[in-house]
Design a protein around this motif. Structure first.
Motif, PDB file in Angstrom:
ATOM      1  N   ALA A   1      -0.884 -48.493 -19.296  1.00 19.54           N
ATOM      2  CA  ALA A   1      -1.995 -49.438 -19.446  1.00 19.54           C
ATOM      3  C   ALA A   1      -2.034 -50.002 -20.868  1.00 19.54           C
ATOM      4  CB  ALA A   1      -3.311 -48.754 -19.104  1.00 19.54           C
ATOM      5  N   ASP A   2      -1.838 -49.138 -21.849  1.00 19.72           N
ATOM      6  CA  ASP A   2      -1.855 -49.610 -23.243  1.00 19.72           C
ATOM      7  C   ASP A   2      -0.647 -50.486 -23.551  1.00 19.72           C
ATOM      8  OD1 ASP A   2      -4.248 -48.390 -23.850  1.00 19.72           O
ATOM      9  OD2 ASP A   2      -3.305 -46.561 -24.628  1.00 19.72           O
ATOM     10  N   TYR A   3       0.508 -50.097 -23.018  1.00 13.86           N
ATOM     11  CA  TYR A   3       1.739 -50.844 -23.309  1.00 13.86           C
ATOM     12  C   TYR A   3       1.712 -52.217 -22.649  1.00 13.86           C
ATOM     13  CZ  TYR A   3       6.680 -51.935 -23.852  1.00 13.86           C
ATOM     14  OH  TYR A   3       7.862 -52.549 -24.186  1.00 13.86           O
ATOM     15  N   LEU A   4       1.378 -52.250 -21.370  1.00 14.21           N
ATOM     16  CA  LEU A   4       1.373 -53.524 -20.652  1.00 14.21           C
ATOM     17  C   LEU A   4       0.144 -54.374 -20.968  1.00 14.21           C
ATOM     18  CD1 LEU A   4       2.769 -52.373 -17.185  1.00 14.21           C
ATOM     19  CD2 LEU A   4       3.990 -53.450 -19.084  1.00 14.21           C
ATOM     20  N   GLY A   5      -0.921 -53.734 -21.450  1.00 13.60           N
ATOM     21  CA  GLY A   5      -2.122 -54.476 -21.837  1.00 13.60           C
ATOM     22  C   GLY A   5      -1.920 -55.304 -23.097  1.00 13.60           C
ATOM     23  N   ARG A   6      -0.933 -54.919 -23.916  1.00 12.58           N
ATOM     24  CA  ARG A   6      -0.531 -55.636 -25.120  1.00 12.58           C
ATOM     25  C   ARG A   6      -1.651 -55.803 -26.155  1.00 12.58           C
ATOM     26  NH1 ARG A   6       4.621 -57.595 -24.408  1.00 12.58           N
ATOM     27  NH2 ARG A   6       5.293 -57.803 -22.268  1.00 12.58           N
ATOM     28  N   THR A   7      -2.664 -54.943 -26.096  1.00 22.48           N
ATOM     29  CA  THR A   7      -3.705 -55.005 -27.115  1.00 22.48           C
ATOM     30  C   THR A   7      -3.372 -54.097 -28.287  1.00 22.48           C
ATOM     31  OG1 THR A   7      -4.966 -53.312 -25.953  1.00 22.48           O
ATOM     32  CG2 THR A   7      -5.540 -55.605 -25.495  1.00 22.48           C
ATOM     33  N   LEU A   8      -2.520 -53.092 -28.042  1.00 27.99           N
ATOM     34  CA  LEU A   8      -2.116 -52.161 -29.097  1.00 27.99           C
ATOM     35  C   LEU A   8      -0.645 -52.368 -29.427  1.00 27.99           C
ATOM     36  CD1 LEU A   8      -3.725 -48.832 -27.794  1.00 27.99           C
ATOM     37  CD2 LEU A   8      -4.642 -50.385 -29.520  1.00 27.99           C
ATOM     38  N   SER A   9      -0.300 -52.169 -30.689  1.00 27.61           N
ATOM     39  CA  SER A   9       1.109 -52.226 -31.088  1.00 27.61           C
ATOM     40  C   SER A   9       1.795 -50.938 -30.641  1.00 27.61           C
ATOM     41  CB  SER A   9       1.218 -52.370 -32.608  1.00 27.61           C
ATOM     42  OG  SER A   9       0.798 -51.181 -33.238  1.00 27.61           O
ATOM     43  N   ASN A  10       3.115 -50.943 -30.661  1.00 31.39           N
ATOM     44  CA  ASN A  10       3.863 -49.727 -30.310  1.00 31.39           C
ATOM     45  C   ASN A  10       3.453 -48.567 -31.203  1.00 31.39           C
ATOM     46  OD1 ASN A  10       5.180 -51.150 -28.354  1.00 31.39           O
ATOM     47  ND2 ASN A  10       7.137 -51.242 -29.426  1.00 31.39           N
ATOM     48  N   GLU A  11       3.278 -48.835 -32.490  1.00 28.23           N
ATOM     49  CA  GLU A  11       2.884 -47.781 -33.435  1.00 28.23           C
ATOM     50  C   GLU A  11       1.521 -47.199 -33.079  1.00 28.23           C
ATOM     51  OE1 GLU A  11       4.148 -50.756 -34.373  1.00 28.23           O
ATOM     52  OE2 GLU A  11       6.128 -49.989 -34.926  1.00 28.23           O
ATOM     53  N   GLN A  12       0.584 -48.074 -32.677  1.00 32.27           N
ATOM     54  CA  GLN A  12      -0.750 -47.602 -32.287  1.00 32.27           C
ATOM     55  C   GLN A  12      -0.688 -46.782 -30.995  1.00 32.27           C
ATOM     56  OE1 GLN A  12      -2.472 -51.531 -32.281  1.00 32.27           O
ATOM     57  NE2 GLN A  12      -3.662 -51.109 -34.140  1.00 32.27           N
ATOM     58  N   ILE A  13       0.173 -47.203 -30.068  1.00 28.03           N
ATOM     59  CA  ILE A  13       0.311 -46.479 -28.802  1.00 28.03           C
ATOM     60  C   ILE A  13       0.860 -45.075 -29.042  1.00 28.03           C
ATOM     61  CG2 ILE A  13       1.581 -46.394 -26.612  1.00 28.03           C
ATOM     62  CD1 ILE A  13       1.442 -49.488 -26.606  1.00 28.03           C
ATOM     63  N   ILE A  14       1.922 -44.957 -29.860  1.00 25.37           N
ATOM     64  CA  ILE A  14       2.509 -43.630 -30.069  1.00 25.37           C
ATOM     65  C   ILE A  14       1.548 -42.718 -30.823  1.00 25.37           C
ATOM     66  CG2 ILE A  14       4.877 -44.480 -29.919  1.00 25.37           C
ATOM     67  CD1 ILE A  14       5.096 -44.264 -32.940  1.00 25.37           C
ATOM     68  N   GLU A  15       0.767 -43.299 -31.716  1.00 28.42           N
ATOM     69  CA  GLU A  15      -0.218 -42.490 -32.432  1.00 28.42           C
ATOM     70  C   GLU A  15      -1.337 -42.039 -31.489  1.00 28.42           C
ATOM     71  OE1 GLU A  15      -3.376 -43.117 -36.035  1.00 28.42           O
ATOM     72  OE2 GLU A  15      -1.387 -44.002 -36.270  1.00 28.42           O
ATOM     73  N   LYS A  16      -1.817 -42.954 -30.666  1.00 29.91           N
ATOM     74  CA  LYS A  16      -2.917 -42.650 -29.747  1.00 29.91           C
ATOM     75  C   LYS A  16      -2.527 -41.571 -28.738  1.00 29.91           C
ATOM     76  CE  LYS A  16      -5.826 -44.805 -26.192  1.00 29.91           C
ATOM     77  NZ  LYS A  16      -6.150 -46.056 -25.502  1.00 29.91           N
ATOM     78  N   HIS A  17      -1.305 -41.633 -28.227  1.00 28.47           N
ATOM     79  CA  HIS A  17      -0.889 -40.713 -27.165  1.00 28.47           C
ATOM     80  C   HIS A  17      -0.069 -39.528 -27.674  1.00 28.47           C
ATOM     81  CE1 HIS A  17      -2.480 -43.295 -24.023  1.00 28.47           C
ATOM     82  NE2 HIS A  17      -2.003 -44.314 -24.711  1.00 28.47           N
ATOM     83  N   GLY A  18       0.185 -39.480 -28.961  1.00 22.31           N
ATOM     84  CA  GLY A  18       0.901 -38.342 -29.535  1.00 22.31           C
ATOM     85  C   GLY A  18       2.332 -38.215 -29.059  1.00 22.31           C
ATOM     86  N   ILE A  19       3.011 -39.357 -28.928  1.00 20.40           N
ATOM     87  CA  ILE A  19       4.410 -39.346 -28.501  1.00 20.40           C
ATOM     88  C   ILE A  19       5.258 -40.028 -29.571  1.00 20.40           C
ATOM     89  CG2 ILE A  19       3.863 -39.315 -26.036  1.00 20.40           C
ATOM     90  CD1 ILE A  19       4.419 -42.318 -25.940  1.00 20.40           C
ATOM     91  N   SER A  20       6.548 -39.861 -29.461  1.00 13.86           N
ATOM     92  CA  SER A  20       7.452 -40.504 -30.425  1.00 13.86           C
ATOM     93  C   SER A  20       7.801 -41.904 -29.930  1.00 13.86           C
ATOM     94  CB  SER A  20       8.726 -39.681 -30.580  1.00 13.86           C
ATOM     95  OG  SER A  20       9.459 -39.708 -29.375  1.00 13.86           O
ATOM     96  N   LEU A  21       8.343 -42.716 -30.833  1.00 15.74           N
ATOM     97  CA  LEU A  21       8.761 -44.069 -30.471  1.00 15.74           C
ATOM     98  C   LEU A  21       9.885 -44.021 -29.442  1.00 15.74           C
ATOM     99  CD1 LEU A  21       8.287 -47.060 -30.946  1.00 15.74           C
ATOM    100  CD2 LEU A  21       9.912 -46.963 -32.831  1.00 15.74           C
ATOM    101  N   SER A  22      10.803 -43.061 -29.617  1.00 23.74           N
ATOM    102  CA  SER A  22      11.893 -42.946 -28.639  1.00 23.74           C
ATOM    103  C   SER A  22      11.359 -42.543 -27.269  1.00 23.74           C
ATOM    104  CB  SER A  22      12.962 -41.969 -29.118  1.00 23.74           C
ATOM    105  OG  SER A  22      12.421 -40.685 -29.295  1.00 23.74           O
ATOM    106  N   ALA A  23      10.313 -41.705 -27.225  1.00 21.15           N
ATOM    107  CA  ALA A  23       9.712 -41.334 -25.938  1.00 21.15           C
ATOM    108  C   ALA A  23       9.073 -42.556 -25.276  1.00 21.15           C
ATOM    109  CB  ALA A  23       8.673 -40.239 -26.133  1.00 21.15           C
ATOM    110  N   LEU A  24       8.452 -43.403 -26.072  1.00 21.42           N
ATOM    111  CA  LEU A  24       7.870 -44.628 -25.530  1.00 21.42           C
ATOM    112  C   LEU A  24       8.962 -45.527 -24.955  1.00 21.42           C
ATOM    113  CD1 LEU A  24       5.505 -46.560 -25.024  1.00 21.42           C
ATOM    114  CD2 LEU A  24       5.826 -47.404 -27.365  1.00 21.42           C
ATOM    115  N   HIS A  25      10.062 -45.680 -25.683  1.00 21.25           N
ATOM    116  CA  HIS A  25      11.168 -46.512 -25.201  1.00 21.25           C
ATOM    117  C   HIS A  25      11.782 -45.931 -23.925  1.00 21.25           C
ATOM    118  CE1 HIS A  25      11.088 -49.405 -28.390  1.00 21.25           C
ATOM    119  NE2 HIS A  25      11.174 -48.466 -29.305  1.00 21.25           N
ATOM    120  N   ARG A  26      11.899 -44.615 -23.860  1.00 20.63           N
ATOM    121  CA  ARG A  26      12.424 -43.989 -22.646  1.00 20.63           C
ATOM    122  C   ARG A  26      11.503 -44.255 -21.457  1.00 20.63           C
ATOM    123  NH1 ARG A  26      13.894 -39.800 -26.128  1.00 20.63           N
ATOM    124  NH2 ARG A  26      12.132 -38.522 -25.530  1.00 20.63           N
ATOM    125  N   LEU A  27      10.182 -44.223 -21.685  1.00 20.74           N
ATOM    126  CA  LEU A  27       9.234 -44.524 -20.609  1.00 20.74           C
ATOM    127  C   LEU A  27       9.382 -45.972 -20.142  1.00 20.74           C
ATOM    128  CD1 LEU A  27       5.895 -42.782 -21.648  1.00 20.74           C
ATOM    129  CD2 LEU A  27       7.234 -42.358 -19.597  1.00 20.74           C
TER     130      LEU A  27
END
Length: 147
Positions: free
Chosen positions: A27-53
């Motif tokens: 929802a955060d990624y496709l909603g495009r209201t948060l940057s990738n950095e904000q998403i990984i911080e909010k959900h406690g995941i790494s950037l590579s984990a976000l890219h894998r998702l």
């Protein structure tokens, strides 16, 4: 007693300490209201984990960062300058491969100059630097062909 070892997946990557809420990340990624950095911080995941998702879940990737043509031109000039310096230091060790690469770089530089002149956006200082670099390359190529 030592720390408990982290669990790994089938490919040897560390598994997250807690379960990822994929729906919330989506929802955060496709909603495009948060940057990738904000998403990984909010959900406690790494950037590579976000890219894998993004890849695994087939989400539409976000547009890549726009490349500034001026930055690209300056990087190209830096590369050419480094090649010329390398040739100056190793003139006796340069083979046909290095000369061919330098020739291709010089042709690319010529195309870059043509494009910039057509756009009429070439700063005078950069034009002088490029012409000087072009002269150096031409001299080195002449020396390589003579030797």
């Amino acid at each position: 007693m030592g720390a408990k070892p982290r669990r790994r997946d089938a490919w040897g990557r560390f598994l997250p300490e807690r379960r990822i809420d994929v729906a919330a990340v989506r929802a955060d990624y496709l909603g495009r209201t948060l940057s990738n950095e904000q998403i990984i911080e909010k959900h406690g995941i790494s950037l590579s984990a976000l890219h894998r998702l993004v890849v695994a879940e087939h989400w539409e990737p976000r547009a890549p960062r726009r490349i500034d043509p001026n930055d690209l031109a300056m990087r190209m000039l830096g590369l050419l300058e480094n090649q010329v310096l390398y040739l100056e230091d190793n003139m006796t060790k340069v083979g046909a491969t290095e000369a061919a690469v330098l020739g291709k770089l010089a042709m690319t530089l010529d195309k870059l100059i043509e494009i910039r002149r057509a756009e009429n956006r070439y700063p005078r200082r950069a034009a002088e630097e490029i012409e000087g670099l072009r002269s150096k390359i031409a001299e080195r190529l002449a020396e390589l062909n003579a030797g």
